[in-house]
Motif scaffolding. Structure first.
Motif, mmCIF file in Angstrom:
data_model
loop_
_atom_site.group_PDB
_atom_site.id
_atom_site.type_symbol
_atom_site.label_atom_id
_atom_site.label_comp_id
_atom_site.label_asym_id
_atom_site.label_seq_id
_atom_site.Cartn_x
_atom_site.Cartn_y
_atom_site.Cartn_z
ATOM 1 N N ALA A 247 36.593 29.636 51.742
ATOM 2 C CA ALA A 247 37.413 30.062 50.611
ATOM 3 C C ALA A 247 36.548 30.517 49.452
ATOM 4 O O ALA A 247 36.869 31.503 48.762
ATOM 5 N N THR A 248 35.441 29.812 49.208
ATOM 6 C CA THR A 248 34.535 30.227 48.120
ATOM 7 C C THR A 248 34.015 31.637 48.361
ATOM 8 O O THR A 248 33.991 32.484 47.451
ATOM 9 N N ALA A 249 33.609 31.907 49.597
ATOM 10 C CA ALA A 249 33.107 33.257 49.921
ATOM 11 C C ALA A 249 34.215 34.296 49.787
ATOM 12 O O ALA A 249 33.977 35.417 49.309
ATOM 13 N N LEU A 250 35.442 33.964 50.178
ATOM 14 C CA LEU A 250 36.548 34.930 50.094
ATOM 15 C C LEU A 250 36.918 35.235 48.646
ATOM 16 O O LEU A 250 37.200 36.382 48.295
ATOM 17 N N VAL A 251 36.934 34.206 47.795
ATOM 18 C CA VAL A 251 37.253 34.436 46.378
ATOM 19 C C VAL A 251 36.211 35.345 45.746
ATOM 20 O O VAL A 251 36.536 36.274 44.986
ATOM 21 N N ASP A 252 34.928 35.096 46.036
ATOM 22 C CA ASP A 252 33.876 35.977 45.504
ATOM 23 C C ASP A 252 34.014 37.393 46.058
ATOM 24 O O ASP A 252 33.821 38.371 45.339
ATOM 25 N N LEU A 253 34.364 37.507 47.345
ATOM 26 C CA LEU A 253 34.512 38.820 47.959
ATOM 27 C C LEU A 253 35.665 39.591 47.318
ATOM 28 O O LEU A 253 35.564 40.805 47.087
ATOM 29 N N ASP A 254 36.762 38.923 47.013
ATOM 30 C CA ASP A 254 37.915 39.587 46.395
ATOM 31 C C ASP A 254 37.559 40.167 45.029
ATOM 32 O O ASP A 254 38.104 41.193 44.614
ATOM 33 N N LYS A 255 36.624 39.516 44.332
ATOM 34 C CA LYS A 255 36.201 40.027 43.028
ATOM 35 C C LYS A 255 35.294 41.248 43.169
ATOM 36 O O LYS A 255 35.249 42.098 42.282
ATOM 37 N N GLN A 256 34.563 41.339 44.286
ATOM 38 C CA GLN A 256 33.598 42.427 44.464
ATOM 39 C C GLN A 256 34.232 43.690 45.036
ATOM 40 O O GLN A 256 33.890 44.796 44.629
ATOM 41 N N ILE A 257 35.147 43.534 45.982
ATOM 42 C CA ILE A 257 35.730 44.710 46.641
ATOM 43 C C ILE A 257 36.688 45.404 45.680
ATOM 44 O O ILE A 257 37.527 44.752 45.053
ATOM 45 N N PRO A 258 36.589 46.727 45.514
ATOM 46 C CA PRO A 258 37.524 47.456 44.633
ATOM 47 C C PRO A 258 38.972 47.233 45.054
ATOM 48 O O PRO A 258 39.281 47.085 46.234
ATOM 49 N N SER A 259 39.851 47.204 44.067
ATOM 50 C CA SER A 259 41.263 46.901 44.335
ATOM 51 C C SER A 259 41.934 47.955 45.202
ATOM 52 O O SER A 259 42.922 47.669 45.879
ATOM 53 N N SER A 301 45.883 27.620 49.105
ATOM 54 C CA SER A 301 45.824 26.493 48.173
ATOM 55 C C SER A 301 44.473 26.407 47.464
ATOM 56 O O SER A 301 44.367 25.824 46.377
ATOM 57 N N LEU A 302 43.434 27.011 48.051
ATOM 58 C CA LEU A 302 42.105 27.008 47.440
ATOM 59 C C LEU A 302 41.870 28.222 46.536
ATOM 60 O O LEU A 302 40.759 28.412 46.035
ATOM 61 N N GLY A 303 42.898 29.055 46.365
ATOM 62 C CA GLY A 303 42.774 30.179 45.440
ATOM 63 C C GLY A 303 42.575 31.526 46.081
ATOM 64 O O GLY A 303 42.422 32.534 45.379
ATOM 65 N N VAL A 304 42.571 31.607 47.396
ATOM 66 C CA VAL A 304 42.454 32.908 48.064
ATOM 67 C C VAL A 304 43.792 33.637 47.913
ATOM 68 O O VAL A 304 44.847 33.068 48.187
#
Length: 342
Positions: A247-259, A301-304
């Motif tokens: 989940a930590t990696a996915l949250v960071d990835l969501d911030k990096q990939i353009p919307s 639940s972890l914020g993804v």
């Protein structure tokens, strides 16, 4: 002899009602052609919207214009035929008039009885002249109508040429848009591939070299035993710990990939081929789907972001190993993670 002349006179007098029918038919044809022309003008006024819809509407209008042009040409031929018939009738009327006039001149000196007949002939001749004048007027009207129809044909041909030109321009724009779309899609695929590589690299570093976690192609493969007990879909504490890292990696990835890149992480549940004997799940379909949903719900639940997750159950129908051994069954019981486009 007087009876024969009376019959000839009556025949000449009844010859012209045919012209009335011809004129009525002509008027109806003109009204119909004008109505068709108005319909064509309405359809030609519609603008082309959308690349696919524009091409279809242009093709439909071209077909309609071709049909209307054929109708106009057919109408012109019909009018020419009617004009020829009217002219033929006029020639016949003039011939009859000349014949009556000759009879009148030949009987001019036949006495008082001949004078009475000459008076009747004069009346018949005047009637023929009036009919001839009306026929000439009708011919003039027909000529004017033919000229108007020719102008309308020319306008329709110009409209058809303009439509063909717009069609060619639209096809050129569509081809250009297709090329630009292919380039944009290729760029999006390249960008997603780059972020997928970065994500997989981070997962490798986070998860380490565990024997129960493998990389198969573009997917991370977790053995089901990492997350669940046999025949269950409730996450184990060990599995939650691994998903915390993910989940930590996915949250960071969501911030990096353009919307604008529509990426998702697909969570696939798989089982082995053996039927399940459980009161909770009636089939391997339900078990595999429930496990995938449990993983997705915990990641949410972890914020993804929920819109970045997809849960899918494949039951036993996508095995990695088709052998009927315990090792093969263990390999096939798995949870797969795949970063892909929506």
């Amino acid at each position: 002899m007087a009876l024969a002349r009376a019959r000839r006179s009556e025949s000449a007098f009844n010859y012209w009602p045919g012209f009335v029918d011809a004129l009525s038919t002509l008027v109806l044809s003109i009204v119909f052609l004008l109505s068709v022309f108005l319909v064509v003008q309405f359809f030609l006024s519609q603008e082309v919207t959308g690349k696919d819809k524009a091409l279809e509407e242009l093709n439909a209008k071209l077909a309609q214009l071709n049909d209307l042009l054929s109708l106009e040409k057919l109408g012109k031929l019909n009018l020419d035929d009617q004009l020829s018939q009217v002219r033929a009738g006029l020639v016949a009327a003039e011939t009859e008039r000349d014949r009556i006039k000759g009879l009148y001149e030949g009987l001019a000196g036949a006495g008082s009885d001949a004078a009475g007949r000459a008076s009747e002939l004069n009346k018949a001749l005047d009637s023929e002249k009036q009919v001839s004048a009306r026929a000439l007027a009708q011919i003039e009207v027909l000529n004017q109508q033919i000229s108007a129809l020719r102008r309308q044909l020319a306008a329709l041909e110009e409209a058809l040429d303009a439509s063909e030109k717009r069609d060619k321009e639209s096809q050129g724009r569509i081809a250009d848009l297709g090329q630009r779309l292919n380039v944009a899609l290729a760029q999006r695929v390249q960008e997603l591939s780059r972020y997928r590589s970065e994500f997989f690299g981070r997962l490798r570093a986070i998860l380490g070299n565990r024997p129960d976690i493998r990389i198969v192609g573009d997917r991370f493969v977790f053995q089901s035993e990492v997350f669940f007990d046999t025949g269950q879909a409730l996450l184990l504490p060990e599995g939650r710990a691994e998903l915390d890292k993910l989940a930590t990696a996915l949250v960071d990835l969501d911030k990096q990939i353009p919307s604008e890149i529509a990426w998702v992480l697909r969570v696939d549940g798989h089982t082995d081929v053996r039927p399940i004997n459980s009161p909770l799940f009636k089939s391997n379909w339900e078990l595999s789907s429930a496990r995938a949903i449990s993983v997705v719900q915990y990641l949410v639940s972890l914020g993804v972001p929920a819109q970045r997750l997809v849960a899918a159950g494949f039951a036993e129908f996508q095995p990695l190993d088709t052998a009927a051994t315990e090792d093969a069954y263990k390999r096939n019981r798995r949870i797969e993670l795949k970063l892909t486009e929506r």
